[in-house]
Structure formats: structure tokens, C-alpha cells
Design an enzyme around this catalytic site. Structure first.
Site, PDB file in Angstrom:
ATOM      1  CD  GLU B  89       1.530  -5.166   0.766  1.00 40.44           C
ATOM      2  OE1 GLU B  89       1.550  -3.833   0.843  1.00 40.44           O
ATOM      3  OE2 GLU B  89       1.347  -5.739   1.939  1.00 40.44           O
ATOM      4  CB  CYS B 117      -4.381  -5.373   4.393  1.00 43.69           C
ATOM      5  SG  CYS B 117      -4.623  -4.942   2.528  1.00 43.69           S
TER       6      CYS B 117
END
Lengths: 187, 187
Positions: B89, B117
Site C-alpha cells: 500500500e 496494517c
């Protein structure tokens, strides 16, 4: 020497030992604070670079706990670089990993002038940084105790030791000054 | 035509209108799902690149909502690059910002094969991504609904629309396969 006297001497010896330990702990804490202030000053110097670019003045340094050397430095460049990842802490973590050739910064202390946001607090945990020293807190958006505390979250696989308020007034004043100027220039 | 008949006709017309609206909504949802699956397949292709490097297979793509074009692609390279920021990401957000020359990705959808996360969820919020599509959830460490939900947090200044479980089985299977292989190779 009577039993009572022996007893009193033992108590006095214990007391002296305890006082010496307390003194040593206080001395160590004072020395640590002095060190922390030294590195926070480095972080403040970084923040000034952001200020000069009209960026929100946030600065950060990463220090090797074993050698005391500064491994990396960074400051907020979000607008300058047109980059959501342009926060001071992200730059410092990236440069620190590159320097050590390791994604684990597990023997370092990160110094930052303002309480980290959710992204930076997350990056600190992901990089396994064991100790974080913060200047000013950020009541509206901080994620190291203000809105959330992602650095000391028991549900995560890593937690940091966090020290808050080191040169807190200087860090906070720099922010206030910046936003005051911004309002004046807009007005 | 009596009053009762008029009344029944009005009811029938209302019902037909409602049914047509429901049909249109279902059609639009089916089309959106088809599109989401198309881009998730692209994210899965990225994840396979991570797999080939023996990295945890996570892939991500960023899509412009207006043009439907893929703006950036990325996959997990944390071990390969020795970089705590090497998550899929983060790479996609960095490349997306560079492509658009803007830290705001406020007209994009981010597709990722595994629930982000804490760091990546934070970066998504910081980049103002309005829509996030997730493949498999990550019960042990995910921060988009599992441990925390940083993407839909009312206390932050930005919240995302989150879609979960798109090609969830495929995404989940790729993870299981990877960890099974890892255990076998270790054993």
C-alpha cells in the site's frame, strides 16, 4: 553489641543502600534527560527547515542507542514534495532502514518534535523502534496518547517505550508561531 | 373510475417505481462488484510478484475513480528492500502521489489483497483515499476492522468507504499456500 543495636544498624545500612540506589537512579534519569534534550534540539533544527519551506514545522531524528550516533534526520515536506508520505518520521525511518540495510530499527530511539499521526505511529511500530521521545503533544490528531495510543497498544506484536514532553514548550511554541503567522498572512 | 380503484392504481404505480429503483440499484451493485473484482485481480497479480520473491504475498493497485485507469501498482518487498515501509500500500500511495503530483488521492480507490496494517491504514487516511476495497481480512494484525478500524474512525478528519471480501477466498488461499510452503521448507 546488643540485639537491638544490631537491628538498628541493619536498618540504617539498608536505608543507606536504598538512598544510594535512588541517587544513582535520579542521576541516570537526569543524564538521560540531558541526552534526550540534546537530540530533541537536533529534531528542532530539522523542524526549522520545514518552517522555512512554509511546511508545518515538524522535525525528527533517529539515534543508535548503542553508539549514540544520529543515523538519520528528516522534516515535514508534504506540500513541497506533493507526497502523503512526506512526514518527518517516515523520511527518518526510510533513511534509517537504508543506512542499516535492515527493516528492523530495534536498537534505536526516534525523536520527534510533535506527537506522531496514525501513519507515523504505525510506521514506528512496523519498524520495531523500541523507544520514542516526543516534544509537544497533538491533542487533535496525535496517535501516541491523544486520540489513540498506537505505540503502546497491547494488541500489536510490538510496543515502544514512550517519553513525552522533552523540550515540549519549545516544540509547542514553534507550532503556535507557525500557525499564527499562517493566519496573519491569510488575514 | 371509483375512488377505490384510483387508490389501487396509485399503489400499483408506486410499487412498480420502487421495484424499478431496486432493480437499478442491484444492477449498479453487480456492475460495481464486477469492476472491483477486475481490479482485485490486478492486485492479486501484484501479490504473485511478492510470492515469487518469497515475500508475504500482498498486492495493491490504485485506480482513478473518474477515468477507471490504474494509477499505480505495488507489492510487498519488505525483506527484499530491507525497508519497514516496503508494504504494497505504501508503494502504491507513493507512486500515486508522484503520478498525480498531489498528496491528496481523493478521487481514487485503493485495492489491496489483505486488510491493511496500522501503518498502511494510517497512510490511506493521510492520503485522503475515499474508497478502499479489501480481499482477505487479517484477524491478527488488520487495522480496517479486525484489531482496529482506522479507516472508518470518527475521531479522524477523514474516513473511507470500505468494501471487504472481494475475491476474498482467492486472496486468503494465496496467503495460506505461502505460509504452508514456508512451514514445509522450514521443517
Amino acid at each position: 553489641m546488643g540485639n537491638e543495636e544490631k537491628h538498628l544498624r541493619r536498618i540504617a545500612a539498608k536505608k543507606a543502600k536504598l538512598e544510594a540506589a535512588e541517587k544513582a537512579a535520579a542521576k541516570a534519569a537526569a543524564e538521560q534527560l540531558k541526552l534526550d534534550e540534546k537530540y530533541m534540539k537536533e529534531a528542532l533544527r530539522q523542524a526549522k527547515k520545514a518552517y522555512a519551506l512554509k511546511e508545518v514545522p515538524i522535525g525528527c531524528v533517529l539515534v543508535d542507542n548503542e553508539t549514540g550516533k544520529v543515523l538519520s534526520r528528516g522534516y515535514n515536506r508534504r506540500n513541497t514534495d506533493h507526497l502523503a508520505l512526506g512526514h518527518a518520521e517516515i523520511t527518518v525511518i526510510k533513511r534509517g532502514c537504508k543506512k542499516l540495510n535492515d527493516w528492523r530499527l530495534d536498537h534505536c530511539t526516534l525523536y520527534v518534535t510533535l506527537e506522531p499521526c496514525q501513519m507515523c505511529a504505525g510506521a514506528i511500530v512496523q519498524a520495531r523502534v523500541p523507544r520514542v521521545v516526543i516534544g509537544a503533544m497533538n491533542a487533535k490528531a496525535g496517535c501516541a496518547g491523544s486520540i489513540f495510543n498506537l505505540l503502546e497498544e497491547p494488541k500489536f506484536n510490538h510496543r515502544c517505550e514512550v517519553v513525552r514532553g522533552v523540550l515540549g514548550e519549545e516544540c509547542s511554541e514553534m507550532m503556535s508561531e507557525f500557525f499564527k503567522e499562517l493566519r496573519e498572512n491569510r488575514g
